[in-house]
Scaffold this active site. Structure first.
Site, PDB file in Angstrom:
ATOM      1  N   LYS A   1      39.913  49.913  64.249  1.00  0.00           N
ATOM      2  CA  LYS A   1      39.221  48.615  64.239  1.00  0.00           C
ATOM      3  C   LYS A   1      39.971  47.654  65.157  1.00  0.00           C
ATOM      4  O   LYS A   1      41.203  47.630  65.168  1.00  0.00           O
ATOM      5  CB  LYS A   1      39.214  48.072  62.803  1.00  0.00           C
ATOM      6  CG  LYS A   1      38.960  46.592  62.667  1.00  0.00           C
ATOM      7  CD  LYS A   1      40.002  45.843  61.805  1.00  0.00           C
ATOM      8  CE  LYS A   1      41.356  45.689  62.423  1.00  0.00           C
ATOM      9  NZ  LYS A   1      42.230  44.659  61.825  1.00  0.00           N
TER      10      LYS A   1
ATOM     11  N   ASP B   1      40.445  45.236  55.056  1.00  0.00           N
ATOM     12  CA  ASP B   1      39.758  45.779  56.239  1.00  0.00           C
ATOM     13  C   ASP B   1      38.920  47.017  55.924  1.00  0.00           C
ATOM     14  O   ASP B   1      38.193  47.512  56.791  1.00  0.00           O
ATOM     15  CB  ASP B   1      40.792  46.193  57.305  1.00  0.00           C
ATOM     16  CG  ASP B   1      41.302  45.003  58.096  1.00  0.00           C
ATOM     17  OD1 ASP B   1      40.626  43.957  58.103  1.00  0.00           O
ATOM     18  OD2 ASP B   1      42.370  45.137  58.722  1.00  0.00           O
TER      19      ASP B   1
HETATM   20  O1  C5P Z   1      44.037  43.203  51.649  1.00  0.00           O
HETATM   21  P1  C5P Z   1      45.293  43.689  52.297  1.00  0.00           P
HETATM   22  O2  C5P Z   1      46.128  44.509  51.370  1.00  0.00           O
HETATM   23  O3  C5P Z   1      45.042  44.375  53.587  1.00  0.00           O
HETATM   24  O4  C5P Z   1      46.135  42.381  52.643  1.00  0.00           O
HETATM   25  C1  C5P Z   1      47.514  42.414  52.917  1.00  0.00           C
HETATM   26  C2  C5P Z   1      48.073  41.003  52.892  1.00  0.00           C
HETATM   27  O5  C5P Z   1      47.560  40.266  54.000  1.00  0.00           O
HETATM   28  C3  C5P Z   1      47.676  40.194  51.684  1.00  0.00           C
HETATM   29  O6  C5P Z   1      48.558  40.395  50.604  1.00  0.00           O
HETATM   30  C4  C5P Z   1      47.762  38.770  52.205  1.00  0.00           C
HETATM   31  O7  C5P Z   1      49.107  38.317  52.240  1.00  0.00           O
HETATM   32  C5  C5P Z   1      47.314  38.915  53.653  1.00  0.00           C
HETATM   33  N1  C5P Z   1      45.867  38.619  53.829  1.00  0.00           N
HETATM   34  C6  C5P Z   1      45.441  37.299  53.737  1.00  0.00           C
HETATM   35  N2  C5P Z   1      44.106  37.017  53.882  1.00  0.00           N
HETATM   36  C7  C5P Z   1      43.216  37.996  54.137  1.00  0.00           C
HETATM   37  C8  C5P Z   1      43.637  39.341  54.244  1.00  0.00           C
HETATM   38  C9  C5P Z   1      44.979  39.615  54.077  1.00  0.00           C
HETATM   39  O8  C5P Z   1      46.247  36.376  53.535  1.00  0.00           O
HETATM   40  N3  C5P Z   1      41.936  37.681  54.295  1.00  0.00           N
END
Ligand code: C5P
Length: 287
Positions: free
Chosen positions: A10, A137
């Site tokens: 992606k 994602d």
């Molecule tokens: O959802 P994922 O595990 O990929 O996200 C990893 C980290 O990235 C989250 O814990 C957060 O700190 C940050 N994040 C965020 N806002 C988003 C996606 C991710 O702050 N929309």
């Protein structure tokens, strides 16, 4: 039964942070594209029970901690078939810690393949819900193509497919923590935002160079303070003829959009002399 599934990378062609939320996440608005660089995911179903993943790259967790294994576990819990055993093998090509959604793509490939091959019948919205429980994602990676992503990343709007261009990816050495890059970016203080709707308009009218010129990632400013090679790579892409370029996700890879194949080839060749992890890719639409 053995299933083979491609897990495509992606790329964020724009990334805007709208606000910090109370739950630790940020509300985002992004344009994302699936590109031809992919991992190969092989899923063997056995009757022994248990979920195990193995990857040919040392830096990627194996066993039950791999996102692809987590995806399989969650899928079988949801589809109520707990006794199926799964052995997942991943041939990695997508650079790790690059902002290219490699782990998310592998997890999404597992969800897609199992739902299809086992006729489990999970609807699109059930798949997205399951996917969001794995990572922000993953819903996009399940759907693929050209989409606007909003919310945490799970609110997906299909856009006209991006065609007639090439995307050069270049990752400098070193990775950045996603949490750290989000944490170091003050949503309120962001002065310049991408013109997401202007880019969508350009896409709708087939103005691909105009679309490329809009590429912008608000997380790049802070990420560039942590990794001094992001900005020179982006500038290098532009100097080598990219219509636009920006960091993808929380980095460290940079994506450059080229409408001219020769320029894309020359740029990829030139950057690969300095940066091993350089790839010439094309946008991919879902089948
Ligand atoms: O959802 P994922 O595990 O990929 O996200 C990893 C980290 O990235 C989250 O814990 C957060 O700190 C940050 N994040 C965020 N806002 C988003 C996606 C991710 O702050 N929309």
């Amino acid at each position: 039964m053995t299933i083979h599934e491609k897990a495509y990378a992606k790329v964020n062609l724009s990334l805007d942070v709208l606000r910090k939320r109370g739950d630790g996440y940020h509300d985002l608005r992004m344009i994302a594209q699936t590109v031809s660089l992919c991992d190969d995911v092989t899923i063997e179903l056995t009757d022994k029970g248990g979920v195990y993943a193995e990857c040919d790259m040392d830096r990627v967790p194996g066993g039950g901690d791999n996102l692809a294994a987590i995806a399989a576990k969650k899928f079988f819990e949801r589809a109520k078939s707990p006794n199926v055993g799964v052995f997942i093998k991943i041939k990695k090509r997508i650079p790790v810690g690059a902002g290219l959604g490699g782990g998310s793509a592998d997890a999404a490939a597992v969800l897609r393949a199992l739902n299809r091959e086992l006729d489990a019948g999970l609807t699109e919205s059930e798949m997205f819900e399951l996917a969001l429980g794995i990572g922000s994602d993953v819903p996009f990676c399940v759907a693929g193509g050209t989409r606007m992503m909003e919310g945490r990343g799970e609110i997906l709007t299909a856009l006209p497919p991006l065609k007639g261009c090439y995307i050069v990816l270049c990752k400098p050495p070193g990775s950045l923590s996603t949490k750290r890059v989000f944490g170091g970016t003050d949503a309120v203080a962001i002065k310049n935002h991408p013109d997401t709707y202007g880019m969508i308009k350009a896409l709708e009218t087939g103005d691909i160079p105009g679309f490329g010129r809009g590429m912008f990632n608000v997380l790049e400013e802070y990420a560039s303070k942590l990794n001094g090679e992001i900005a020179p790579i982006r500038k290098g892409m532009i100097d080598l003829g990219a219509d636009g370029a920006c960091m993808t996700g929380t980095g460290t890879a940079v994506a450059g959009l080229f409408t001219d194949l020769n320029a894309a080839q020359t740029a990829a060749e030139s950057l690969s002399k300095v940066y091993m992890e350089t790839y010439l890719t094309e946008p991919v639409s879902p089948p």
